[in-house]
Design an enzyme around this catalytic site. Structure first.
Site: not given
Length: 920
Positions: A181, A353-354, A376
């Site tokens: 990414e 988060h991931e 995000e």
């Protein structure tokens, strides 16, 4: 102890916000002068966008069958790609993304027909594309595209790259890992490298038989490689339909710990060899997180396994590759004895988060990078929801305001900010938007939206969105449609004002008592870091506003949607002696400016703690930002800061500390820097004395964070007792008599270095070399810049580029020097200029170069430095950092204006405090 009756009313001394603000013409002319300075330096607008076209739609992939054979000694790899493809329109060429790869042969075989060999490969290096030319027309239908190619396992921490590590026996070896990414899958294999061009993947890796091989899916076969008995071929199961940027593979030496989540998913955490124990905390968090998200979204995790792996050389904090999440070691590994409380919290947040991305980003993917914030911003919000569920003792939502909300507002107040939804094309432009707007502002407006809708309808809307678009792509409008359907509220109309235009409003509020009611007059204008908005067509927002009173500080007395520039609201049954506050919980993404009378009524709530912590924080932060923008006096904010003497909350102190740090950096350009340090000592000494150095029975996570923060602040400011105790404990630590607890190491290291000599630095570098854990190395690296001697500063800068420091950590060492002192800032900037070629080559235009520039230059406060920075980067282009450079130059000019405006009054106030200190 500080008593309200001990001093005259604090607000009366403020003369802070009114009667209404200074004459508008004066403020507008001041703001206009600042903007003219920006224009004179060419800083008011971003450069023109680079030419860019997305891939043509004639040919698209259905499935990639990919085999890669990395050479961990020569740092090369061989690849074979067989892609099932669909020709949608007859053509004699196929355009794909390709960068830093040499194609050996290519052919296309229409289904049931003969193979057609490509006769030419035209590389468009600037656009990172290759055009395969064929001697005859490829007719519509399906077929197989075959490409043999070779590439380099680079050392740039992007694409398919090598990561250096040391074995327990001390031998240096390399792993082969990926980071794709945003646009770097094309560096590992030729592909259609756009998020909307999804396909399935069958991946095989040919690797040394003593190495671990991992990819997105589980292993389905492992067999000897026929051409070399030392190699094996590892085949992985077919992936779901997915975007190229989420593909991942890792080859190296690792241990692991594993468990199963309560819904049966195999969870593993891979660690460096011999450090499996350090993966247990992340494993526990991941095993709790997967079921939490499954229940919240009401959508199961779609893969059979999830691996979390620590990578030695890694540019980002972590990457959400579907089923194989990669992390920096410091974002995944926790040593029960040597990891501090803030590291545990950081690991919990990053894991949260991931794993959120496994649904929001991986299962449903943004259609184009314009909608990056969907990925995000959402993950940056829900990570806090997840951690609050797993660790309620962290008080994590208060920390969100300091870590994300205020950070986003600081950036979004600049003329060189950008909307959440920003048009991007060229890969260098994509890299630029991985910033606090996409992450922190995105998270903040989703938090505001969640509060506006309510949790029940929000969850319902999320389920509708994920179910409708699973294994597909979506745009921002698709999310609004689902949430609008679930809630019945005008979501698109409200949220378009927050995502399609940059900035946010300043809400000015006045109050009038009318019998038993309080009438509030509200008005909104764009908040600008350079002062009140002076344009003719002021943007407007639809602002969800919550209003609370002292009758029940934790509950909204009224919720409204402010959908016009001005409005009045009536609060029923509010007594004259009750305070009224906007933005309960600091949830709305706006700043508030109160009339002087309203502010005066709120200040006792800081002293007696009747205002909730997050509201105390928000009030202080709003005032500080108004001072930075020149709307109020910095002196008056310093007076308000003194009201926090009884404050017990870690996050409130953290925000105060941050703002005083900003002010200290500004005043390092004056000859009264020591006076502001005396102020810091006066503000922080009482809480320091209450806390002491050692944990007390019954203390928890937040007490540990607060103790480290306060001792570090006092030590850096030169507080005598703190300095003496830090030196004593450091000596015992170095001698092995009494090892410092992990939570005390950063403040002690910082204190002894700031007030130490060359011998102290040598000891610290020795500790760094001896450290077995990356967290400890990073802890030392972050404080090295505190040293004050010019000679030692140069030694630290040289160390930053040595092999002792991992490439991704060089940035924090140089940034630490720039933030450590006025001389350090100049030395760091010169070091960057002198070593630009090496630094730019090392980071190859990734976001680390933007961070390096930001940390190193935005603390300057002289107009001419903005011109110098701009001129340097005009002759030394950094395309992926263009916006950051503009923002830094703008901040330098803003700092210079702030210093000219308020330096004398700040100095006079600090001198006055010496002769007649406040009674606190």
């Amino acid at each position: 102890m500080w008593l309200a009756a001990a001093v005259p009313s604090l607000a009366r001394r403020l003369l802070l916000l009114g009667p209404p603000p200074p004459p508008l013409l004066l403020l507008l002319s001041r703001s206009s002068r600042r903007r003219r300075r920006l224009h004179s330096l060419g800083l008011a607008a971003m450069p023109e966008k680079r030419p860019f076209e997305r891939l043509p739609a004639e040919v698209s992939p259905i499935n990639y069958s990919l085999c890669l054979k990395p050479d961990l000694l020569d740092f090369t790899f061989e690849g074979k790609l067989e892609a099932a493809a669909q020709v949608r329109q007859a053509t004699n060429q196929i355009v794909m993304n390709c960068a830093d790869i040499d194609i050996i042969t290519a052919s296309y075989a229409p289904e049931g027909d003969e193979e057609i060999h490509a006769t030419g490969f035209n590389y468009q290096n600037e656009d990172e594309k290759v055009t395969l030319s064929f001697p005859s027309t490829l007719q519509t239908g399906t077929g197989t595209l075959k490409i043999d190619f070779v590439g380099e396992l680079n050392d740039k921490m992007k694409g398919f790259y090598r990561s250096r590590y040391t074995t327990p026996a001390g031998e240096v070896r390399y792993a082969a890992v990926t980071q794709f990414e945003a646009t770097d899958a094309r560096r590992a294999f030729p592909c259609w490298d756009e998020p909307a061009i999804k396909a399935t993947f069958d991946i095989s890796l040919v690797v040394p038989k003593d190495r671990v091989a991992l990819s997105n899916m589980n292993v389905i076969d492992r067999k000897p490689y026929p051409d070399d008995e030392n190699l094996v071929e590892v085949k992985f199961a077919r992936t779901p339909v997915m975007s190229t940027y989420l593909v991942a593979f890792v080859v190296g030496e690792y241990d692991f710990v594993e468990t199963r989540s309560k819904d049966g998913v195999c969870v593993r955490v891979y660690t460096p060899v011999g450090k499996a124990e350090q993966g247990k905390f992340a494993l526990e968090v991941a095993a709790k997180t997967l079921p939490f998200y499954k229940d919240y979204f009401n959508v199961p995790y779609p893969l059979p396994k999830i691996d979390l792996i620590a990578i030695a050389d890694f540019a980002a904090g972590a990457m959400e590759n579907w089923g194989l999440v990669t992390y920096r070691e410091t974002a995944l590994l926790i040593d029960p004895k040597n990891s501090c409380s803030s590291s545990r919290q950081w690991v919990a947040l990053v894991v949260g988060h991931e794993l959120a991305h496994q649904w929001f980003g991986n299962l449903v993917t943004m259609e184009w990078w314009t909608h990056l914030w969907l990925n995000e911003g959402f993950a940056s919000w829900i990570e806090y929801l997840c951690v609050d569920h797993c660790f309620p003792e962290y008080d994590i939502w208060t920390q969100f305001v300091s870590a994300d909300y205020t950070r986003a507002q600081e950036l979004d107040a600049l003329d060189n900010s950008h909307p959440i939804e920003v048009s991007v094309g060229h890969p260098s432009e994509v890299d630029e938007i991985f910033d606090a707007i996409s992450y922190s502002k995105g998270a903040s407006v989703i938090r505001m939206l969640h509060d506006y809708i309510g949790d029940k309808d929000f969850k319902k809307g999320m389920n509708m969105y994920l179910t409708k678009f699973q294994q597909k792509n979506a745009a921002t409008e698709d999310l609004w449609e689902s949430l609008e359907s679930a809630s019945g509220k005008p979501i698109a109309a409200v949220m378009n004002t927050w995502t399609k235009q940059m900035g946010f409003p300043l809400i000015y509020v006045e109050a009038e008592q009318v019998e038993d009611d309080r009438v509030l007059k509200l008005s909104q204008k764009k908040f600008c870091a350079s002062g009140p908005y002076g344009g003719e067509d002021c943007p407007q927002w639809m602002v969800p506003i919550t209003i609370s009173t002292s009758e029940d500080p934790n509950q909204a007395k009224l919720k409204i949607l402010m959908d016009k520039p001005e409005m009045s609201v009536v609060l029923k049954n509010v007594k004259p002696d009750q305070w009224v506050k906007l933005n309960l919980g600091t949830v709305g993404f706006y700043r508030t400016q109160y009339s002087s009378a309203m502010l005066e009524s709120l200040l006792p709530g800081i002293r007696d703690l009747s205002l909730p912590p997050v509201d105390r924080l928000g009030l202080q932060n709003d005032l500080f930002s108004l001072a930075r923008a020149g709307i109020i006096s910095t002196v008056e904010v310093l007076k308000v800061m003194e009201a926090f003497v009884n404050e017990p909350n870690y996050t409130v102190w953290s925000d105060l500390s941050c703002n005083l740090g900003i002010l200290s950096t500004l005043l390092s350009h004056t000859d009264f820097y020591e006076e502001i340090q005396e102020f810091v000592k006066d503000v922080f000494s009482p809480i320091g004395e209450r806390l002491g150095w050692d944990p007390k029975p019954g203390e928890g996570h937040l007490d540990a964070l607060l103790r480290g923060l306060v001792l570090g602040k006092l030590g850096k400011a030169g507080h005598k007792a703190t300095l003496e105790e830090a030196r004593r404990r450091f000596k015992e630590h170095v001698e092995g008599k009494q090892i410092l607890s992990a939570d005390l190491r950063s403040p002690v290291y910082l204190t002894v270095l700031k007030h130490g000599d060359g011998a102290t630095l040598d000891i610290m570098l020795k500790l760094h070399k001896q450290a077995d854990m990356q967290e400890e190395k990073n802890r030392i690296e972050r404080v090295l810049g505190a040293t004050l001697s010019p000679e030692l500063i140069q030694k630290v800068l040289t160390f930053a580029l040595s092999e002792e420091v991992r490439p991704q950590d060089t940035v924090s060492v140089i940034g630490g020097v720039a933030g450590g002192s006025k001389h350090g800032r100049k030395a760091a900037w010169k070091f960057i200029k002198d070593n630009w070629e090496e630094l730019h080559n090392r980071y190859q235009g990734g976001f680390l170069i933007s961070r390096l520039i930001k940390l190193s230059v935005e603390g300057f406060a002289v107009d001419k430095m903005a011109g110098e920075v701009k001129a340097f980067f005009e002759s030394h282009p950094a395309p992926s950092a263009e916006r950051t450079i503009q923002q830094c130059c703008e901040n330098i000019l803003l700092n210079a204006a702030w210093l000219k405006r308020d330096a004398d009054s700040i100095h006079q106030y600090l001198l006055q405090r010496k002769t007649s200190p406040p009674s606190v």
